[in-house]
Write a protein that holds these residues in place. Structure first.
Motif, mmCIF file in Angstrom:
data_model
loop_
_atom_site.group_PDB
_atom_site.id
_atom_site.type_symbol
_atom_site.label_atom_id
_atom_site.label_comp_id
_atom_site.label_asym_id
_atom_site.label_seq_id
_atom_site.Cartn_x
_atom_site.Cartn_y
_atom_site.Cartn_z
ATOM 1 N N ALA A 171 -3.161 5.631 -16.163
ATOM 2 C CA ALA A 171 -2.423 4.396 -15.867
ATOM 3 C C ALA A 171 -0.941 4.661 -16.118
ATOM 4 O O ALA A 171 -0.456 4.560 -17.237
ATOM 5 C CB ALA A 171 -2.927 3.249 -16.733
ATOM 6 N N ARG A 172 -0.254 5.042 -15.053
ATOM 7 C CA ARG A 172 1.163 5.387 -15.146
ATOM 8 C C ARG A 172 1.811 5.139 -13.787
ATOM 9 O O ARG A 172 1.126 4.892 -12.808
ATOM 10 C CB ARG A 172 1.336 6.851 -15.535
ATOM 11 N N THR A 173 3.118 5.218 -13.752
ATOM 12 C CA THR A 173 3.812 5.101 -12.477
ATOM 13 C C THR A 173 3.731 6.437 -11.745
ATOM 14 O O THR A 173 3.437 7.473 -12.327
ATOM 15 C CB THR A 173 5.285 4.711 -12.682
ATOM 16 N N GLY A 174 4.002 6.408 -10.457
ATOM 17 C CA GLY A 174 3.989 7.636 -9.654
ATOM 18 C C GLY A 174 2.690 7.777 -8.875
ATOM 19 O O GLY A 174 1.827 6.905 -8.895
ATOM 20 N N TYR A 175 2.569 8.888 -8.178
ATOM 21 C CA TYR A 175 1.356 9.151 -7.404
ATOM 22 C C TYR A 175 0.179 9.289 -8.364
ATOM 23 O O TYR A 175 0.260 9.988 -9.362
ATOM 24 C CB TYR A 175 1.506 10.426 -6.580
ATOM 25 N N ASN B 282 -6.437 15.991 -11.876
ATOM 26 C CA ASN B 282 -5.933 15.113 -10.828
ATOM 27 C C ASN B 282 -7.058 14.259 -10.268
ATOM 28 O O ASN B 282 -8.159 14.745 -10.023
ATOM 29 C CB ASN B 282 -5.288 15.941 -9.713
ATOM 30 N N GLN B 283 -6.765 12.962 -10.058
ATOM 31 C CA GLN B 283 -7.779 12.031 -9.573
ATOM 32 C C GLN B 283 -8.005 12.166 -8.072
ATOM 33 O O GLN B 283 -7.048 12.231 -7.299
ATOM 34 C CB GLN B 283 -7.367 10.591 -9.881
ATOM 35 N N ILE B 284 -9.283 12.204 -7.718
ATOM 36 C CA ILE B 284 -9.705 12.262 -6.330
ATOM 37 C C ILE B 284 -10.577 11.037 -6.077
ATOM 38 O O ILE B 284 -11.550 10.807 -6.797
ATOM 39 C CB ILE B 284 -10.536 13.539 -6.038
ATOM 40 N N GLU B 285 -10.230 10.262 -5.059
ATOM 41 C CA GLU B 285 -11.024 9.096 -4.694
ATOM 42 C C GLU B 285 -11.817 9.440 -3.447
ATOM 43 O O GLU B 285 -11.276 9.988 -2.489
ATOM 44 C CB GLU B 285 -10.099 7.915 -4.430
#
Length: 127
Positions: free
Chosen positions: A68-72, A121-124
């Protein structure tokens, strides 16, 4: 207008490339290496839409990835069906990747899951 490509720095380019090839059907180019700066990159294509450039260079900062942060925050892949979302989520989990959510129908109607992929890195995955 369209997004031509998205780029991300990684520590292990071969492992990152293999992740996207294995799970998401990416096709990789042969790679680029600037011998003067030791910058390296691969362009990954996914059939339709934007490409992904994975890059590496010496002395990169590698900060903790807070979700939970700003940015991509994530890259979303449309995999074509609910069954494919389920299958890929199950396969990634079995291979040791953390599933953050799903598979589920979100409040705004998407069927998706979210995985902590290569290098945090999150992958949806969505239909």
């Amino acid at each position: 207008m369209k997004i031509e490509h998205i780029a991300m720095y990684v520590n292990d380019m071969e492992r990152a490339r293999d992740f996207f090839v294995k799970y998401l059907g990416a096709v990789s180019n042969d790679g680029y290496h600037n011998k003067k700066t030791d910058f390296r990159s691969y362009f990954l294509s996914f059939g339709d839409g934007a490409r992904l450039e994975i890059m590496s260079k010496p002395q990169m900062a590698d900060e903790e990835k807070v979700f939970a942060r700003t940015g991509y925050i994530h890259i979303a892949f449309s995999v074509g069906s609910k069954e494919k979302v389920d299958l890929l989520t199950k396969q990634m989990k079995a291979d040791g990747y953390e599933v953050l959510s799903g598979p589920r129908i979100t409040g705004d109607g998407y069927y998706e899951s979210c995985i902590v992929g290569v290098e945090g890195n999150q992958i949806e995955l969505t239909i």
